[in-house]
Motif scaffolding. Structure first.
Motif, PDB file in Angstrom:
ATOM      1  N   GLY A  72       0.824  -1.193   0.000  1.00 21.05           N
ATOM      2  CA  GLY A  72       0.000   0.000   0.000  1.00 21.05           C
ATOM      3  C   GLY A  72       0.855   1.236   0.000  1.00 21.05           C
ATOM      4  N   GLU A  73       0.310   2.283   0.621  1.00 22.86           N
ATOM      5  CA  GLU A  73       0.960   3.587   0.631  1.00 22.86           C
ATOM      6  C   GLU A  73       0.771   4.208   2.012  1.00 22.86           C
ATOM      7  N   VAL A  74       1.781   4.930   2.481  1.00 29.14           N
ATOM      8  CA  VAL A  74       1.723   5.582   3.784  1.00 29.14           C
ATOM      9  C   VAL A  74       2.462   6.924   3.691  1.00 29.14           C
ATOM     10  N   LYS A  75       2.040   7.886   4.495  1.00 31.05           N
ATOM     11  CA  LYS A  75       2.770   9.165   4.564  1.00 31.05           C
ATOM     12  C   LYS A  75       4.118   8.908   5.218  1.00 31.05           C
ATOM     13  N   SER A  76       5.145   9.559   4.710  1.00 28.42           N
ATOM     14  CA  SER A  76       6.493   9.352   5.252  1.00 28.42           C
ATOM     15  C   SER A  76       6.633   9.864   6.677  1.00 28.42           C
ATOM     16  N   THR A  77       5.695  10.696   7.127  1.00 26.19           N
ATOM     17  CA  THR A  77       5.766  11.254   8.479  1.00 26.19           C
ATOM     18  C   THR A  77       4.918  10.474   9.486  1.00 26.19           C
ATOM     19  N   ASP A  78       4.149   9.493   9.029  1.00 22.34           N
ATOM     20  CA  ASP A  78       3.250   8.737   9.909  1.00 22.34           C
ATOM     21  C   ASP A  78       3.873   7.424  10.360  1.00 22.34           C
ATOM     22  N   PRO A  79       3.651   7.017  11.618  1.00 19.26           N
ATOM     23  CA  PRO A  79       4.069   5.677  12.036  1.00 19.26           C
ATOM     24  C   PRO A  79       3.335   4.638  11.189  1.00 19.26           C
ATOM     25  N   PHE A  80       3.993   3.542  10.928  1.00 20.20           N
ATOM     26  CA  PHE A  80       3.421   2.478  10.104  1.00 20.20           C
ATOM     27  C   PHE A  80       3.039   1.311  11.006  1.00 20.20           C
ATOM     28  N   LYS A  81       1.772   0.950  10.974  1.00 17.84           N
ATOM     29  CA  LYS A  81       1.271  -0.172  11.762  1.00 17.84           C
ATOM     30  C   LYS A  81       0.286  -0.916  10.873  1.00 17.84           C
ATOM     31  N   THR A  82       0.501  -2.204  10.705  1.00 14.91           N
ATOM     32  CA  THR A  82      -0.391  -2.982   9.861  1.00 14.91           C
ATOM     33  C   THR A  82      -0.556  -4.380  10.425  1.00 14.91           C
ATOM     34  N   LYS A  83      -1.688  -4.984  10.123  1.00 16.25           N
ATOM     35  CA  LYS A  83      -1.939  -6.384  10.467  1.00 16.25           C
ATOM     36  C   LYS A  83      -2.058  -7.158   9.164  1.00 16.25           C
ATOM     37  N   VAL A  84      -1.290  -8.214   9.063  1.00 13.83           N
ATOM     38  CA  VAL A  84      -1.269  -9.053   7.873  1.00 13.83           C
ATOM     39  C   VAL A  84      -1.939 -10.379   8.213  1.00 13.83           C
ATOM     40  N   ALA A  85      -2.979 -10.731   7.453  1.00 14.47           N
ATOM     41  CA  ALA A  85      -3.619 -12.037   7.641  1.00 14.47           C
ATOM     42  C   ALA A  85      -2.623 -13.116   7.223  1.00 14.47           C
ATOM     43  N   ALA A  86      -2.433 -14.095   8.077  1.00 13.11           N
ATOM     44  CA  ALA A  86      -1.441 -15.139   7.815  1.00 13.11           C
ATOM     45  C   ALA A  86      -2.115 -16.493   7.626  1.00 13.11           C
ATOM     46  N   THR A  87      -1.486 -17.314   6.805  1.00 12.45           N
ATOM     47  CA  THR A  87      -1.943 -18.671   6.547  1.00 12.45           C
ATOM     48  C   THR A  87      -1.796 -19.516   7.813  1.00 12.45           C
ATOM     49  N   ALA A  88      -2.807 -20.322   8.140  1.00 12.06           N
ATOM     50  CA  ALA A  88      -2.723 -21.223   9.290  1.00 12.06           C
ATOM     51  C   ALA A  88      -1.571 -22.214   9.075  1.00 12.06           C
ATOM     52  N   LEU A  89      -0.929 -22.606  10.166  1.00 11.21           N
ATOM     53  CA  LEU A  89       0.239 -23.484  10.092  1.00 11.21           C
ATOM     54  C   LEU A  89       0.039 -24.746  10.918  1.00 11.21           C
TER      55      LEU A  89
END
Length: 128
Positions: free
Chosen positions: A77-94
């Motif tokens: 995606g895209e984020v402002k260079s001045t903003d903290p980056f926080k994301t949740k990524v859905a992960a495949t079950a293991l």
């Protein structure tokens, strides 16, 4: 000014959160979905001016008992260079095992050709 930029951006927090849970954990039930939460500060990237950064991050899992590293999730995606980056990524079950996860990716200013690498490793995670 001298053409040098940050070579790698390290992830400040690398959390594993089972689907439906609120808190990070070190244990996830076997074959259950979960999320990988990443937190970093893109302002560590030296930019000419406050702008937007495109990003692409892949999450890999490697079983300590052996086997190949496999991709379990991706986010871009895209984020402002001045903003903290926080994301949740859905992960495949293991399946059951002890794993270490890695996040590998790139942040890139829209106008600039050279991306900045992103890298981070989780602590050991048990899938039981």
């Amino acid at each position: 000014p001298n053409g040098q930029t940050t070579e790698a951006l390290h992830i400040r927090e690398f959390n594993i959160i089972p689907t439906g849970a609120w808190r990070p954990t070190g244990v996830v039930p076997t074959n259950s979905p979960f999320h990988v939460q990443l937190i970093l500060d893109p302002s560590d990237i030296a930019t000419e001016q406050a702008g937007r950064l495109n990003y692409n991050v892949s999450i890999y899992a490697k079983r300590l008992e052996g086997g190949l590293r496999k991709i379990i999730g991706e986010v871009k995606g895209e984020v402002k260079s001045t903003d903290p980056f926080k994301t949740k990524v859905a992960a495949t079950a293991l399946p059951t095992g002890i794993y270490r996860f890695e996040a590998i990716g790139k942040f890139k200013e829209e106008e600039k050709a050279k991306p900045v690498d992103v890298f981070g490793k989780s602590s050991l995670i048990s899938i039981l």
